[in-house]
Write an enzyme that holds these catalytic residues in place. Structure first.
Site, short mmCIF file in Angstrom:
data_model
loop_
_atom_site.label_atom_id
_atom_site.label_comp_id
_atom_site.label_asym_id
_atom_site.label_seq_id
_atom_site.Cartn_x
_atom_site.Cartn_y
_atom_site.Cartn_z
N ARG A 66 37.69 36.90 41.73
CA ARG A 66 38.51 37.88 41.02
C ARG A 66 40.00 37.74 41.37
O ARG A 66 40.87 37.90 40.50
CB ARG A 66 38.03 39.29 41.36
CG ARG A 66 38.70 40.42 40.58
CD ARG A 66 37.93 41.71 40.78
NE ARG A 66 38.51 42.82 40.02
CZ ARG A 66 39.18 43.83 40.56
NH1 ARG A 66 39.39 43.85 41.87
NH2 ARG A 66 39.67 44.79 39.80
N HIS A 70 43.00 37.38 38.59
CA HIS A 70 44.10 38.34 38.52
C HIS A 70 45.44 37.68 38.86
O HIS A 70 46.49 38.18 38.47
CB HIS A 70 43.83 39.53 39.45
CG HIS A 70 42.83 40.49 38.88
ND1 HIS A 70 42.87 41.84 39.13
CD2 HIS A 70 41.76 40.30 38.06
CE1 HIS A 70 41.87 42.44 38.50
NE2 HIS A 70 41.19 41.52 37.85
N ASN A 98 44.67 46.33 40.38
CA ASN A 98 44.47 45.76 41.72
C ASN A 98 44.40 46.79 42.83
O ASN A 98 43.73 46.56 43.84
CB ASN A 98 45.61 44.78 42.03
CG ASN A 98 45.63 43.58 41.11
OD1 ASN A 98 44.60 43.11 40.65
ND2 ASN A 98 46.83 43.08 40.83
N HIS A 198 31.45 38.12 35.56
CA HIS A 198 30.88 39.43 35.93
C HIS A 198 29.39 39.35 36.21
O HIS A 198 28.73 40.38 36.37
CB HIS A 198 31.18 40.47 34.84
CG HIS A 198 32.57 40.97 34.89
ND1 HIS A 198 33.08 41.90 34.00
CD2 HIS A 198 33.61 40.68 35.73
CE1 HIS A 198 34.35 42.15 34.29
NE2 HIS A 198 34.69 41.42 35.33
#
Length: 324
Positions: A66, A70, A98, A198
């Site tokens: 992740r 990001h 975040n 995911h």
């Protein structure tokens, strides 16, 4: 006057010439063998630390993956997400997607320390560490491998505002998601297959509360169960798995979507069962896990190519949390 015009034209020409030879950032400047000569032990060291971190906590694999996502969605894959807040840096760690949710920064610190030790100097960028750690996390949890292109340099700035704008939100519908990914040079297939990340990890109650209370395109038994752990008030940080096997990289995420058990609105938006524009892709990956693995590897390489800093742009940070 004529002499001044000639001087001005010459000055303009020189400036244009200088500008034209300034190295530009390009994914073509990246190479899987970038560190082979300067530090052949770099990648094995990253792999070792990632595997150790996941052995201690399997959820860490999802967290490291992740971090890479990001990072890349905010002005490219440049490790800007790792920079702490200062008087001149508005840290992306404080952005809404975040804050109180991204994690794994200590693992990146440890990787940086170990890699710099084996290399004898700070030669491996934090941006490359994030990219390799994401790949190694996927592999450690049973997913596919791919040759990571390397040679990124680290940013000297961060943008909390851009992080708030560019990182896909859990409540987005399909048109918003398609537009969001398109802005990064990623198409609908990339959207669907990268959303398959995911298959790992958990989400906080605050990110799916509205879905389990208001949405119709959700399995009612699934929604009822989630309401027992995510009430309408309170419990914002309570975790629920994004798929039934949150510590294994597999195709169960897509099975969830077909069964209307996508945890986030942005997950279920990929499949509505009415021949929507991404339904066919979800059905394909649900039926053919190997194709998901192969396409995921390709899209991860594509995402890793987003606006890298190369050549003389950026720096190789001594400490991933601050600029040199």
């Amino acid at each position: 006057m004529e002499k001044m015009n000639i001087i001005s034209l010459l000055s303009l020409f020189v400036n244009l010439l200088i500008f034209s030879i300034i190295p530009k950032s390009s994914a073509t400047d990246l190479s899987p063998i970038y560190y082979d000569r300067v530090c052949p032990d770099a990648l094995p060291t990253i792999k070792r630390v990632v595997e150790d971190a996941i052995a201690q906590e399997r959820r860490m694999g999802a967290s490291l993956l992740r971090l890479h996502f990001h990072d890349c969605f905010v002005n490219g894959c440049d490790a800007s997400i790792l920079l702490d807040q200062t008087s001149t840096i508005d840290s992306e760690k404080n952005a809404a997607p975040n804050a109180n949710s991204t994690r794994g920064f200590e693992v990146i610190d440890r990787i940086k320390s170990e890699v710099d030790k084996v290399c004898g100097r700070p030669v491996v960028s934090c941006a490359d560490i994030l990219t390799v750690a994401a790949r190694d996390s996927v592999v450690a949890l049973g997913g596919p491998s791919w040759r990571v292109k390397l040679g990124r340099r680290d940013s000297t700035t961060a943008s909390r505002t851009t992080a708030d704008t560019n990182i896909p939100a859990p409540f987005m519908d399909l048109p918003a998601l398609v537009s969001n990914f398109k802005n990064q040079g990623l198409d609908e297939e990339d959207l669907v297959v990268l959303s398959g990340a995911h298959t790992l990890g958990f989400a906080q109650c605050r990110t799916f509360r509205d879905r389990i209370t208001d949405d119709n395109n959700i399995d009612q038994g699934f929604a009822s169960h989630l309401r027992t752990i995510c009430p309408q008030v309170g419990g914002d940080s309570t975790l629920a798995p994004l798929d039934p096997t949150p510590s294994s990289f597999d195709g169960r995420y897509f099975n969830n979507l077909v069964s209307k058990k996508g945890l986030l609105r942005s997950d279920q938006a990929l499949f509505n069962g009415n021949d929507g524009e991404t339904d066919e892709l979800v059905e394909k990956y649900n039926e053919k896990q190997q194709e998901f693995f192969e396409d995921f590897a390709k899209s991860m390489i594509k995402m890793g190519d987003i606006s890298p800093l190369t050549g003389n742009r950026g720096q190789v940070r001594y400490n991933c949390r601050k600029i040199n």
